[in-house]
Enzyme design. Structure first.
Site, PDB file in Angstrom:
ATOM      1  N   ARG A   1       2.189  -6.524  -9.847  1.00 16.25           N
ATOM      2  CA  ARG A   1       2.662  -5.869  -8.605  1.00 16.25           C
ATOM      3  C   ARG A   1       2.887  -6.876  -7.476  1.00 16.25           C
ATOM      4  O   ARG A   1       3.491  -6.537  -6.455  1.00 16.25           O
ATOM      5  CB  ARG A   1       1.675  -4.789  -8.147  1.00 16.25           C
ATOM      6  CG  ARG A   1       0.322  -5.323  -7.711  1.00 16.25           C
ATOM      7  CD  ARG A   1      -0.557  -4.205  -7.154  1.00 16.25           C
ATOM      8  NE  ARG A   1      -1.909  -4.725  -6.840  1.00 16.25           N
ATOM      9  CZ  ARG A   1      -2.814  -4.017  -6.190  1.00 16.25           C
ATOM     10  NH1 ARG A   1      -2.541  -2.774  -5.802  1.00 16.25           N
ATOM     11  NH2 ARG A   1      -4.002  -4.514  -5.927  1.00 16.25           N
TER      12      ARG A   1
ATOM     13  N   ASP B   1     -13.160   8.571  -6.442  1.00 13.66           N
ATOM     14  CA  ASP B   1     -12.632   7.452  -7.239  1.00 13.66           C
ATOM     15  C   ASP B   1     -13.094   7.669  -8.680  1.00 13.66           C
ATOM     16  O   ASP B   1     -14.178   7.250  -9.068  1.00 13.66           O
ATOM     17  CB  ASP B   1     -13.166   6.132  -6.687  1.00 13.66           C
ATOM     18  CG  ASP B   1     -12.398   4.940  -7.256  1.00 13.66           C
ATOM     19  OD1 ASP B   1     -12.551   3.833  -6.715  1.00 13.66           O
ATOM     20  OD2 ASP B   1     -11.647   5.132  -8.239  1.00 13.66           O
TER      21      ASP B   1
ATOM     22  N   HIS C   1       0.053   3.398 -10.351  1.00 13.90           N
ATOM     23  CA  HIS C   1      -0.953   3.709  -9.315  1.00 13.90           C
ATOM     24  C   HIS C   1      -0.295   4.529  -8.193  1.00 13.90           C
ATOM     25  O   HIS C   1      -0.216   4.091  -7.047  1.00 13.90           O
ATOM     26  CB  HIS C   1      -1.509   2.384  -8.778  1.00 13.90           C
ATOM     27  CG  HIS C   1      -2.777   2.503  -7.975  1.00 13.90           C
ATOM     28  ND1 HIS C   1      -2.886   3.242  -6.831  1.00 13.90           N
ATOM     29  CD2 HIS C   1      -4.005   1.946  -8.163  1.00 13.90           C
ATOM     30  CE1 HIS C   1      -4.115   3.140  -6.344  1.00 13.90           C
ATOM     31  NE2 HIS C   1      -4.807   2.374  -7.123  1.00 13.90           N
TER      32      HIS C   1
ATOM     33  N   GLU D   1      -3.237   8.737 -10.705  1.00 21.20           N
ATOM     34  CA  GLU D   1      -2.688   7.594 -11.444  1.00 21.20           C
ATOM     35  C   GLU D   1      -2.714   7.882 -12.946  1.00 21.20           C
ATOM     36  O   GLU D   1      -3.610   8.594 -13.422  1.00 21.20           O
ATOM     37  CB  GLU D   1      -3.510   6.353 -11.133  1.00 21.20           C
ATOM     38  CG  GLU D   1      -3.642   6.073  -9.640  1.00 21.20           C
ATOM     39  CD  GLU D   1      -4.829   5.228  -9.291  1.00 21.20           C
ATOM     40  OE1 GLU D   1      -5.127   4.270 -10.042  1.00 21.20           O
ATOM     41  OE2 GLU D   1      -5.470   5.515  -8.259  1.00 21.20           O
TER      42      GLU D   1
ATOM     43  N   ARG E   1       0.848  -1.216   0.000  1.00 21.17           N
ATOM     44  CA  ARG E   1       0.000   0.000   0.000  1.00 21.17           C
ATOM     45  C   ARG E   1       0.870   1.248   0.000  1.00 21.17           C
ATOM     46  O   ARG E   1       1.460   1.633   1.018  1.00 21.17           O
ATOM     47  CB  ARG E   1      -0.911   0.014   1.225  1.00 21.17           C
ATOM     48  CG  ARG E   1      -1.793   1.235   1.320  1.00 21.17           C
ATOM     49  CD  ARG E   1      -2.938   1.223   0.350  1.00 21.17           C
ATOM     50  NE  ARG E   1      -3.802   0.055   0.560  1.00 21.17           N
ATOM     51  CZ  ARG E   1      -4.647  -0.399  -0.348  1.00 21.17           C
ATOM     52  NH1 ARG E   1      -4.749   0.207  -1.506  1.00 21.17           N
ATOM     53  NH2 ARG E   1      -5.399  -1.461  -0.124  1.00 21.17           N
TER      54      ARG E   1
END
Ligand code: TA6
Length: 288
Positions: free
Chosen positions: A91, A206, A160, A264, A65
């Site tokens: 990732r 978002d 990201h 992002e 994170r």
């Protein structure tokens, strides 16, 4: 050629994650081998560019994170197989460090991930992905994707990036004015929403922007602007989990949503088609 003698380069571990530490006359950076994941970047006499959760899981195979997770070869949930990890597998896998070069503009590192039996079970295409990370006056990432299969494939990807800020309430994001977006929290409103002002997060945010301009600025009173340049990345996402989602995530401390924002860049809306044998690349340059 990787030699410990490369000035300003060392290999260590954080938790159970092997990482590369870079220190040069311009900046320091830390990159996890898992995901070729840039965890930190800070210019000499500068402030941290990236936010990394103090509760980030540093365990093999678990998404980290913060920093700059590289989402590939899909974005968000897998289009058909719900059991597969969100944001692809790249990732969560170890990348191979192919080269580290120290030169007058800083360090250049080349990481590589190639398809194998494991990835083919998740995504039935042969590929080679390379991430070139340049640590200098700016932080530069270039993702190169090669289709090593005998058939075309479509993919999505995202840098990201989690950016470090002092206070989300004092922060604005410019560069996405009048750009169409999908509000992932209200998909029923469609993907042609627009705003003509800079973005100010006042709740969970978002948004997936498409045909974005590739030049964004995070502006906060009293802080150095963060500049994001990604000319050949067609899409952008702005995300802040705010209070409730932060509590649901399990790897963010309760108040940490206040000091981070994701802006992002990548291919997150319509997938990119790559013909057999072809290669494409996407570059992002960050500075603060
Ligand atoms: O990029 C925004 C987003 O897709 C959000 O919807 C949220 O899920 C975020 O990514 C984090 O995803 P992750 O899988 O890293 O927890």
């Amino acid at each position: 050629m990787i030699t410990q003698q490369t000035i300003g380069f060392s290999q260590q571990t954080i938790g159970n994650q092997p990482v590369i530490m870079i220190e040069n006359q311009f900046a320091n950076a830390t990159i996890a081998l898992q995901g070729a994941h840039v965890l930190s970047y800070q210019k000499r006499d500068g402030t941290p560019l990236l936010w990394l959760s103090d509760q980030a899981k540093m365990e093999a195979g678990q998404a980290i994170r913060g920093g700059i997770p590289l989402c590939f070869p899909w974005f968000n949930k897998h289009p058909t197989i719900t059991t597969l990890p969100s944001h692809g597998f790249a990732r969560n896998l170890p990348w191979e460090l192919m080269r580290v070069d120290a030169h007058e503009a800083g360090h250049k590192l080349v990481f590589e991930l190639k398809s194998d039996e494991q990835t083919l079970t998740k995504w039935p295409y042969r590929f080679k992905a390379q991430l070139v990370v340049e640590v200098g006056e700016q932080l530069k990432l270039t993702l190169k994707v090669t289709n090593t299969d005998d058939k075309p494939f479509e993919f999505k990807f995202a840098y990201h990036s989690y950016f470090a800020i002092q206070d989300i309430h004092q922060t604005q994001i410019s560069g996405l004015e009048n750009t169409e977006f999908l509000d992932q929290l209200k998909p029923e409103l469609g993907d042609q929403l627009t705003e003509n002002d800079a973005i100010q997060c006042t709740a969970e945010t978002d948004r997936v922007y498409h045909q974005a301009k590739g030049l964004y600025r995070i502006v906060e009173a009293g802080q150095q602007d963060i500049l994001i340049q990604a000319a050949n990345c067609p899409d952008a996402v702005v995300w802040n989990p705010w209070v409730e989602k932060t509590q649901r995530l399990g790897d963010m401390s309760a108040e940490s949503w206040r000091s981070m924002v994701c802006v992002e860049c990548g291919v997150m809306d319509k997938p990119h088609m790559l013909a057999a044998g072809d290669m494409t690349w996407f570059k992002m340059v960050l500075s603060n």
